[in-house]
Write a protein that holds these residues in place. Sequence first.
Motif, mmCIF file in Angstrom:
data_model
loop_
_atom_site.group_PDB
_atom_site.id
_atom_site.type_symbol
_atom_site.label_atom_id
_atom_site.label_comp_id
_atom_site.label_asym_id
_atom_site.label_seq_id
_atom_site.Cartn_x
_atom_site.Cartn_y
_atom_site.Cartn_z
ATOM 1 N N GLU A 26 0.838 -1.216 0.000
ATOM 2 C CA GLU A 26 0.000 0.000 0.000
ATOM 3 C C GLU A 26 0.868 1.260 0.000
ATOM 4 O O GLU A 26 0.663 2.171 -0.801
ATOM 5 N N LYS A 27 1.873 1.321 0.856
ATOM 6 C CA LYS A 27 2.719 2.524 0.953
ATOM 7 C C LYS A 27 3.553 2.731 -0.298
ATOM 8 O O LYS A 27 3.680 3.850 -0.794
ATOM 9 N N PHE A 28 4.137 1.651 -0.812
ATOM 10 C CA PHE A 28 5.012 1.812 -1.967
ATOM 11 C C PHE A 28 4.253 1.949 -3.281
ATOM 12 O O PHE A 28 4.855 2.238 -4.308
ATOM 13 N N SER A 29 2.942 1.809 -3.232
ATOM 14 C CA SER A 29 2.143 2.134 -4.418
ATOM 15 C C SER A 29 1.951 3.648 -4.514
ATOM 16 O O SER A 29 1.625 4.175 -5.562
ATOM 17 N N LYS A 30 2.211 4.349 -3.391
ATOM 18 C CA LYS A 30 2.015 5.799 -3.333
ATOM 19 C C LYS A 30 3.313 6.592 -3.198
ATOM 20 O O LYS A 30 3.356 7.765 -3.530
ATOM 21 N N ILE A 31 4.340 5.959 -2.665
ATOM 22 C CA ILE A 31 5.595 6.666 -2.395
ATOM 23 C C ILE A 31 6.634 6.304 -3.449
ATOM 24 O O ILE A 31 6.865 5.129 -3.724
ATOM 25 N N ASP A 32 7.254 7.326 -4.016
ATOM 26 C CA ASP A 32 8.314 7.131 -4.988
ATOM 27 C C ASP A 32 9.659 7.311 -4.295
ATOM 28 O O ASP A 32 9.995 8.417 -3.860
ATOM 29 N N ASN B 287 23.334 9.179 -7.574
ATOM 30 C CA ASN B 287 23.400 10.269 -8.554
ATOM 31 C C ASN B 287 22.607 11.469 -8.053
ATOM 32 O O ASN B 287 21.786 11.355 -7.147
ATOM 33 N N SER B 288 22.832 12.626 -8.664
ATOM 34 C CA SER B 288 22.173 13.865 -8.220
ATOM 35 C C SER B 288 20.658 13.813 -8.379
ATOM 36 O O SER B 288 19.938 14.528 -7.693
ATOM 37 N N ASP B 289 20.152 12.939 -9.250
ATOM 38 C CA ASP B 289 18.697 12.810 -9.426
ATOM 39 C C ASP B 289 18.116 11.679 -8.569
ATOM 40 O O ASP B 289 16.995 11.231 -8.792
ATOM 41 N N ASN B 290 18.875 11.229 -7.579
ATOM 42 C CA ASN B 290 18.496 10.169 -6.636
ATOM 43 C C ASN B 290 18.443 8.777 -7.259
ATOM 44 O O ASN B 290 17.961 7.843 -6.626
ATOM 45 N N THR B 291 18.924 8.633 -8.478
ATOM 46 C CA THR B 291 19.041 7.296 -9.050
ATOM 47 C C THR B 291 20.370 6.698 -8.593
ATOM 48 O O THR B 291 21.235 7.405 -8.063
ATOM 49 N N CYS B 292 20.507 5.408 -8.818
ATOM 50 C CA CYS B 292 21.696 4.692 -8.371
ATOM 51 C C CYS B 292 22.592 4.357 -9.557
ATOM 52 O O CYS B 292 22.136 3.740 -10.523
ATOM 53 N N LEU B 293 23.841 4.732 -9.446
ATOM 54 C CA LEU B 293 24.828 4.467 -10.490
ATOM 55 C C LEU B 293 24.984 2.965 -10.743
ATOM 56 O O LEU B 293 25.233 2.541 -11.860
ATOM 57 N N VAL B 294 24.824 2.156 -9.701
ATOM 58 C CA VAL B 294 25.043 0.710 -9.811
ATOM 59 C C VAL B 294 23.743 -0.065 -9.551
ATOM 60 O O VAL B 294 23.772 -1.196 -9.061
ATOM 61 N N TYR B 295 22.615 0.526 -9.914
ATOM 62 C CA TYR B 295 21.304 -0.042 -9.565
ATOM 63 C C TYR B 295 21.174 -1.520 -9.907
ATOM 64 O O TYR B 295 20.736 -2.318 -9.075
ATOM 65 N N GLU B 296 21.544 -1.913 -11.099
ATOM 66 C CA GLU B 296 21.400 -3.316 -11.503
ATOM 67 C C GLU B 296 22.317 -4.243 -10.704
ATOM 68 O O GLU B 296 22.046 -5.436 -10.586
ATOM 69 N N GLU B 297 23.381 -3.714 -10.168
ATOM 70 C CA GLU B 297 24.363 -4.508 -9.426
ATOM 71 C C GLU B 297 24.405 -4.132 -7.941
ATOM 72 O O GLU B 297 25.323 -4.532 -7.231
ATOM 73 N N ARG B 298 23.437 -3.377 -7.464
ATOM 74 C CA ARG B 298 23.450 -2.876 -6.092
ATOM 75 C C ARG B 298 23.501 -4.001 -5.064
ATOM 76 O O ARG B 298 23.109 -5.134 -5.360
ATOM 77 N N PRO B 299 23.972 -3.686 -3.861
ATOM 78 C CA PRO B 299 24.071 -4.705 -2.806
ATOM 79 C C PRO B 299 22.710 -5.318 -2.457
ATOM 80 O O PRO B 299 21.663 -4.688 -2.616
ATOM 81 N N LYS B 300 22.755 -6.526 -1.958
ATOM 82 C CA LYS B 300 21.553 -7.255 -1.550
ATOM 83 C C LYS B 300 20.745 -6.438 -0.542
ATOM 84 O O LYS B 300 19.511 -6.383 -0.627
ATOM 85 N N ALA B 301 21.413 -5.802 0.402
ATOM 86 C CA ALA B 301 20.706 -5.015 1.414
ATOM 87 C C ALA B 301 19.921 -3.860 0.781
ATOM 88 O O ALA B 301 18.828 -3.518 1.248
ATOM 89 N N CYS B 302 20.454 -3.276 -0.275
ATOM 90 C CA CYS B 302 19.740 -2.209 -0.985
ATOM 91 C C CYS B 302 18.532 -2.773 -1.724
ATOM 92 O O CYS B 302 17.464 -2.156 -1.758
#
Length: 162
Positions: free
Chosen positions: A42-48, A106-121
């Motif tokens: 429910e929350k993540f359907s509304k929060i980006d 990144n400055s736009d809040n995206t992740c430089l390593v998103y596809e390879e990000r750590p398991k915890a992320c």
Amino acid sequence: MDLENFKERSKTEFQKNKKLLQKIKNQKPKQLDDLFSAAHEEKFSKIDCLSCANCCKTTSPIFIQTDIERLSKVFRMKSSEFIDMYLYLDNEGDYVLKTAPCPFLNSDNTCLVYEERPKACREYPHTNRKNMHGILNLTLKNTLVCPAVFEIFQDFGKDFRK
């Protein structure tokens, strides 16, 4: 996302949420997992998350060995070089980032390593997983970091006061 307002509210409500945690702990494990899973959806359907990224700005994930090896390959460096450049061992013996915000944010809040990000992320904020009983203290701490987790606790507070 008004992060300043969130930070103040989450600090103000923390003791109340800590008391609420005791009521939450009384739930049966399966029931608790279902409650959190539904609240998470429910929350993540509304929060980006990209409008916030407070987790990436203020905390560090734990880097397990497979994360280190995968990210080392991304940056074409040895694991030891990656560790030296980005990580240190914390008091609990876990590898965490040397700096905040995350160097891969990144400055736009995206992740430089998103596809390879750590398991915890990948799993953060851990509110849609099994065995929520085992991580309730971590989840309480995450009310200070993640607005969605804070809102889940706010909603649970209404439900559990009935």
